[in-house]
Scaffold this motif. Structure first.
Motif, PDB file in Angstrom:
ATOM      1  N   ILE A 102       0.840  -1.200   0.000  1.00  0.00           N
ATOM      2  CA  ILE A 102       0.000   0.000   0.000  1.00  0.00           C
ATOM      3  C   ILE A 102       0.877   1.253   0.000  1.00  0.00           C
ATOM      4  O   ILE A 102       2.077   1.189   0.276  1.00  0.00           O
ATOM      5  CB  ILE A 102      -0.956   0.035   1.215  1.00  0.00           C
ATOM      6  N   ALA A 103       0.238   2.377  -0.295  1.00  0.00           N
ATOM      7  CA  ALA A 103       0.970   3.646  -0.355  1.00  0.00           C
ATOM      8  C   ALA A 103       1.336   4.134   1.034  1.00  0.00           C
ATOM      9  O   ALA A 103       0.627   3.873   2.006  1.00  0.00           O
ATOM     10  CB  ALA A 103       0.116   4.703  -1.057  1.00  0.00           C
ATOM     11  N   CYS A 104       2.455   4.852   1.104  1.00  0.00           N
ATOM     12  CA  CYS A 104       2.892   5.451   2.367  1.00  0.00           C
ATOM     13  C   CYS A 104       3.376   6.870   2.095  1.00  0.00           C
ATOM     14  O   CYS A 104       4.217   7.078   1.214  1.00  0.00           O
ATOM     15  CB  CYS A 104       4.004   4.613   2.983  1.00  0.00           C
ATOM     16  N   HIS A 105       2.829   7.816   2.811  1.00  0.00           N
ATOM     17  CA  HIS A 105       3.242   9.213   2.701  1.00  0.00           C
ATOM     18  C   HIS A 105       3.964   9.612   3.972  1.00  0.00           C
ATOM     19  O   HIS A 105       3.441   9.403   5.066  1.00  0.00           O
ATOM     20  CB  HIS A 105       2.017  10.114   2.515  1.00  0.00           C
ATOM     21  N   VAL A 106       5.123  10.194   3.811  1.00  0.00           N
ATOM     22  CA  VAL A 106       5.875  10.623   4.990  1.00  0.00           C
ATOM     23  C   VAL A 106       6.183  12.112   4.875  1.00  0.00           C
ATOM     24  O   VAL A 106       6.836  12.548   3.918  1.00  0.00           O
ATOM     25  CB  VAL A 106       7.185   9.818   5.146  1.00  0.00           C
ATOM     26  N   VAL A 107       5.676  12.873   5.830  1.00  0.00           N
ATOM     27  CA  VAL A 107       5.931  14.314   5.875  1.00  0.00           C
ATOM     28  C   VAL A 107       7.245  14.543   6.604  1.00  0.00           C
ATOM     29  O   VAL A 107       7.425  14.071   7.740  1.00  0.00           O
ATOM     30  CB  VAL A 107       4.775  15.042   6.594  1.00  0.00           C
ATOM     31  N   VAL A 108       8.161  15.225   5.931  1.00  0.00           N
ATOM     32  CA  VAL A 108       9.491  15.439   6.527  1.00  0.00           C
ATOM     33  C   VAL A 108       9.810  16.931   6.502  1.00  0.00           C
ATOM     34  O   VAL A 108       9.481  17.631   5.546  1.00  0.00           O
ATOM     35  CB  VAL A 108      10.584  14.655   5.766  1.00  0.00           C
ATOM     36  N   PRO A 109      10.474  17.393   7.548  1.00  0.00           N
ATOM     37  CA  PRO A 109      10.810  18.819   7.597  1.00  0.00           C
ATOM     38  C   PRO A 109      11.989  19.152   6.678  1.00  0.00           C
ATOM     39  O   PRO A 109      12.886  18.313   6.479  1.00  0.00           O
ATOM     40  CB  PRO A 109      11.192  19.029   9.061  1.00  0.00           C
ATOM     41  N   GLU A 110      11.970  20.341   6.113  1.00  0.00           N
ATOM     42  CA  GLU A 110      13.142  20.833   5.380  1.00  0.00           C
ATOM     43  C   GLU A 110      14.344  20.738   6.299  1.00  0.00           C
ATOM     44  O   GLU A 110      14.243  21.042   7.491  1.00  0.00           O
ATOM     45  CB  GLU A 110      12.934  22.306   4.977  1.00  0.00           C
ATOM     46  N   GLY A 111      15.475  20.312   5.766  1.00  0.00           N
ATOM     47  CA  GLY A 111      16.688  20.246   6.580  1.00  0.00           C
ATOM     48  C   GLY A 111      16.912  18.893   7.237  1.00  0.00           C
ATOM     49  O   GLY A 111      17.926  18.701   7.913  1.00  0.00           O
ATOM     50  N   ALA A 112      16.010  17.934   7.019  1.00  0.00           N
ATOM     51  CA  ALA A 112      16.210  16.588   7.591  1.00  0.00           C
ATOM     52  C   ALA A 112      17.429  15.931   6.928  1.00  0.00           C
ATOM     53  O   ALA A 112      17.809  16.280   5.804  1.00  0.00           O
ATOM     54  CB  ALA A 112      14.959  15.748   7.383  1.00  0.00           C
ATOM     55  N   VAL A 113      18.039  14.982   7.645  1.00  0.00           N
ATOM     56  CA  VAL A 113      19.258  14.333   7.155  1.00  0.00           C
ATOM     57  C   VAL A 113      18.976  13.568   5.853  1.00  0.00           C
ATOM     58  O   VAL A 113      18.062  12.725   5.793  1.00  0.00           O
ATOM     59  CB  VAL A 113      19.797  13.358   8.229  1.00  0.00           C
ATOM     60  N   ALA A 114      19.745  13.874   4.838  1.00  0.00           N
ATOM     61  CA  ALA A 114      19.511  13.306   3.509  1.00  0.00           C
ATOM     62  C   ALA A 114      19.556  11.779   3.516  1.00  0.00           C
ATOM     63  O   ALA A 114      18.741  11.114   2.860  1.00  0.00           O
ATOM     64  CB  ALA A 114      20.544  13.866   2.522  1.00  0.00           C
ATOM     65  N   ALA A 115      20.487  11.216   4.293  1.00  0.00           N
ATOM     66  CA  ALA A 115      20.631   9.759   4.307  1.00  0.00           C
ATOM     67  C   ALA A 115      19.369   9.085   4.848  1.00  0.00           C
ATOM     68  O   ALA A 115      18.951   8.031   4.360  1.00  0.00           O
ATOM     69  CB  ALA A 115      21.840   9.366   5.156  1.00  0.00           C
ATOM     70  N   LYS A 116      18.753   9.728   5.851  1.00  0.00           N
ATOM     71  CA  LYS A 116      17.535   9.145   6.415  1.00  0.00           C
ATOM     72  C   LYS A 116      16.381   9.231   5.427  1.00  0.00           C
ATOM     73  O   LYS A 116      15.570   8.303   5.309  1.00  0.00           O
ATOM     74  CB  LYS A 116      17.167   9.869   7.712  1.00  0.00           C
ATOM     75  N   LEU A 117      16.304  10.348   4.717  1.00  0.00           N
ATOM     76  CA  LEU A 117      15.237  10.496   3.720  1.00  0.00           C
ATOM     77  C   LEU A 117      15.426   9.486   2.592  1.00  0.00           C
ATOM     78  O   LEU A 117      14.457   8.893   2.102  1.00  0.00           O
ATOM     79  CB  LEU A 117      15.235  11.918   3.165  1.00  0.00           C
ATOM     80  N   ALA A 118      16.677   9.271   2.214  1.00  0.00           N
ATOM     81  CA  ALA A 118      16.952   8.299   1.152  1.00  0.00           C
ATOM     82  C   ALA A 118      16.494   6.906   1.581  1.00  0.00           C
ATOM     83  O   ALA A 118      15.949   6.144   0.777  1.00  0.00           O
ATOM     84  CB  ALA A 118      18.444   8.309   0.819  1.00  0.00           C
ATOM     85  N   ALA A 119      16.696   6.587   2.863  1.00  0.00           N
ATOM     86  CA  ALA A 119      16.280   5.271   3.365  1.00  0.00           C
ATOM     87  C   ALA A 119      14.759   5.132   3.281  1.00  0.00           C
ATOM     88  O   ALA A 119      14.235   4.084   2.876  1.00  0.00           O
ATOM     89  CB  ALA A 119      16.756   5.088   4.803  1.00  0.00           C
ATOM     90  N   ILE A 120      14.041   6.195   3.654  1.00  0.00           N
ATOM     91  CA  ILE A 120      12.577   6.144   3.608  1.00  0.00           C
ATOM     92  C   ILE A 120      12.099   5.965   2.169  1.00  0.00           C
ATOM     93  O   ILE A 120      11.214   5.149   1.883  1.00  0.00           O
ATOM     94  CB  ILE A 120      11.981   7.435   4.233  1.00  0.00           C
ATOM     95  N   GLU A 121      12.713   6.709   1.266  1.00  0.00           N
ATOM     96  CA  GLU A 121      12.339   6.593  -0.150  1.00  0.00           C
ATOM     97  C   GLU A 121      12.685   5.220  -0.705  1.00  0.00           C
ATOM     98  O   GLU A 121      11.957   4.685  -1.545  1.00  0.00           O
ATOM     99  CB  GLU A 121      13.048   7.674  -0.969  1.00  0.00           C
ATOM    100  N   ALA A 122      13.816   4.667  -0.231  1.00  0.00           N
ATOM    101  CA  ALA A 122      14.240   3.354  -0.733  1.00  0.00           C
ATOM    102  C   ALA A 122      13.213   2.280  -0.384  1.00  0.00           C
ATOM    103  O   ALA A 122      13.095   1.273  -1.082  1.00  0.00           O
ATOM    104  CB  ALA A 122      15.611   2.995  -0.166  1.00  0.00           C
ATOM    105  N   TYR A 123      12.469   2.479   0.691  1.00  0.00           N
ATOM    106  CA  TYR A 123      11.412   1.529   1.045  1.00  0.00           C
ATOM    107  C   TYR A 123      10.123   1.819   0.281  1.00  0.00           C
ATOM    108  O   TYR A 123       9.105   1.156   0.516  1.00  0.00           O
ATOM    109  CB  TYR A 123      11.140   1.573   2.552  1.00  0.00           C
ATOM    110  N   GLY A 124      10.150   2.819  -0.598  1.00  0.00           N
ATOM    111  CA  GLY A 124       9.009   3.023  -1.491  1.00  0.00           C
ATOM    112  C   GLY A 124       8.011   4.077  -1.048  1.00  0.00           C
ATOM    113  O   GLY A 124       6.951   4.223  -1.681  1.00  0.00           O
ATOM    114  N   ALA A 125       8.312   4.816   0.005  1.00  0.00           N
ATOM    115  CA  ALA A 125       7.372   5.845   0.461  1.00  0.00           C
ATOM    116  C   ALA A 125       7.523   7.116  -0.366  1.00  0.00           C
ATOM    117  O   ALA A 125       8.547   7.335  -1.014  1.00  0.00           O
ATOM    118  CB  ALA A 125       7.613   6.159   1.944  1.00  0.00           C
TER     119      ALA A 125
END
Lengths: 327, 327
Positions: A102-125
């Motif tokens: 199923i779809a997953c939306h994750v709201v993230v603040p500007e300035g969040a650590v790029a590596a963590k955002l990449a991990a979230i995206e890598a899981y398909g969110a």
């Protein structure tokens, strides 16, 4: 009130933890319990480490997220899930959503650590950026709920999340010999309150201690006052423990009578370093705080059999110089 | 020539590996074999990591040291053991000696890392400092042998050590399905040549690859020339792989036809970082070099079932920021 609404507002009970265990079993790892005789010798007690850093997505957070995702009806699930978290919960919910397709939306603040955002995206969110304020992220979440019909899964106040987090202690307590004490980190209180449910039902004579950074010790203050303290400015390297203790989390922890042990960041870093050296396992500061609490309170744990939930292992290698500088 | 003298000079054979496995069984860990589906996806092959960083004293070196110590007659053992190594072998021999309750002397050069020396001392060995030259340490070792009658246990040329190191591959190869390839790091060649013995006897169709830092690639040069190259100045972050390939090690590896894959330090650091992030396990650069060799030679390992011996996890946390800066 329909069932879903009840689930979202009522306090979870132990049966919910049992149900969560069955629900997540096809997806989550039963993580190992690690021992280190050399750390036992230093601590003066017998430590059993529940290795949630080896959980899927690298933290216990997958348990709660997975329970929430698989608690949804097919109809609700089809509209996806949404949360706000640039940390372990965001990645955990993304992976949990993927296990259900199923779809997953994750709201993230500007300035969040790029590596963590990449991990979230890598899981398909799908990432949705917003200004780095609580108001902005809550508005963005509400917008996404309105637009997509996605179900909000809060990182630690959601009862399905609390019940899911309790399954780590459930597994740990299923060991043969009873524990004298359990020590878990506390931030928003999802793990802590889920653990309280498991302890109360499975091993009521086991004392529950919460390890909290001195620089974000609003749980300690809340338990002292007997009411929830929310005014504080977190100052700690334990990035997973900066959140404010949630309402249902406080209610459960206060009812249970959990004790809070405050830990300075320098002691957390020293414990993390020790654990790395002796076990070759990478745990994050938000996990090492629990070991530090034991090492800093020898008289409390002397000679006891103590369980520690190592909450996660998501440390960015590039962040190490800053981390060690605090130790 | 008595038995002990023969043991010290003859090339070991596979029966010695089997004998070593039985000898060290009461003392050494049977380490787990770790998998990571996400690293498999990146590598394009199926990787099985033999987790020797979880071995006692944090490295495979304990196997060889333990085999040497427990090969001694009671009479010889009573006089203790001696070696020169400020690294994993020193700590491993110290711990092995402690399992037998005998003295251990370790000759260390002035300027060696204090944390490593502390680890050796913590296992109960006596440190003997000498000037940081090969001549000085060999003289000091010879003095100690003369004074105490202690048995010299060389870090990688000793046949008992080679046979002991071969037990890691023996365990790995005992998995049901045969491996297409095994990849192990090579420095002095103790692990590599012991592995060659195990592969030749247990799984002759498994191809043995040796991962070697480009900055200390004398094994690569030796295999190219067909004779042992000893003239080189190591320049690599892989501190466990700076030694010169030993004579018996070369003889065994040359006879086996092992292939050498050269790896740049930057690739080793990238592999260490990847392994850290995906598995939460700390392995030292001298281990990560083997994963880097696989990642850097996709065509060689494409779709294969590959075993990797993770040789050790003794990384000083304080050295990590500098290490990662090299990647």
């Amino acid at each position: 009130m329909n069932d879903t609404a009840r689930t979202r507002t009522a306090l979870p009970v132990f049966d919910d933890v049992l149900a969560a265990a069955a629900r997540i079993a096809p997806h989550a790892h039963v993580t190992p319990v690690l021992r280190s005789h050399s750390i036992d010798a230093i601590a003066g007690c017998e430590l059993h480490f529940k290795a949630e850093h080896l959980q899927r997505a690298g933290a216990f957070k997958f348990r709660g997220a997975c329970n929430a995702v698989w608690s949804l009806s097919d109809e609700d699930a089809a509209r996806g899930v949404v949360t706000h978290s640039s940390g372990n919960h965001g990645a955990a919910l993304a992976l949990a959503a993927r296990t259900r397709g199923i779809a997953c939306h994750v709201v993230v603040p500007e300035g969040a650590v790029a590596a963590k955002l990449a991990a979230i995206e890598a899981y398909g969110a799908t990432l949705h950026r917003c200004a780095p304020t609580i108001a902005a992220r809550e508005i963005r979440c509400a917008q996404l709920q309105a637009e997509t019909g996605a179900e909000l899964v809060h990182p630690y106040t959601d009862p399905r999340v609390i019940a899911g987090q309790g399954t780590a202690a459930l597994e740990l307590l299923s060991d043969a010999t009873p524990f004298d004490a359990l020590v878990v980190p506390v931030g928003g209180g999802g793990l802590a309150s889920g653990t309280a449910l498991a302890v109360a039902a499975c091993s009521p004579r086991t004392r529950l201690h919460l390890a909290e950074p001195s620089g974000a010790a609003e749980t300690w203050a809340s338990m002292q006052r007997g009411e929830r303290v929310t005014e504080f400015t977190p100052d700690t390297i334990c990035d997973g423990l900066r959140g404010t203790l949630g309402e249902p989390n406080f209610a459960l922890l206060h009812a249970h009578g959990a004790r809070v042990l405050k830990v300075d960041d320098a002691d957390t870093v020293a414990a993390m370093r020790l654990f790395w050296q002796r076990t070759k396992q990478i745990v994050e500061p938000s996990s090492a705080v629990a070991l530090a609490a034991v090492l800093g309170n020898r008289e409390t744990f002397d000679g006891q059999r103590v369980g520690i939930v190592l909450s996660g292992g998501n440390v960015d290698p590039d962040a190490l110089p800053e981390l060690f500088a605090r130790g």
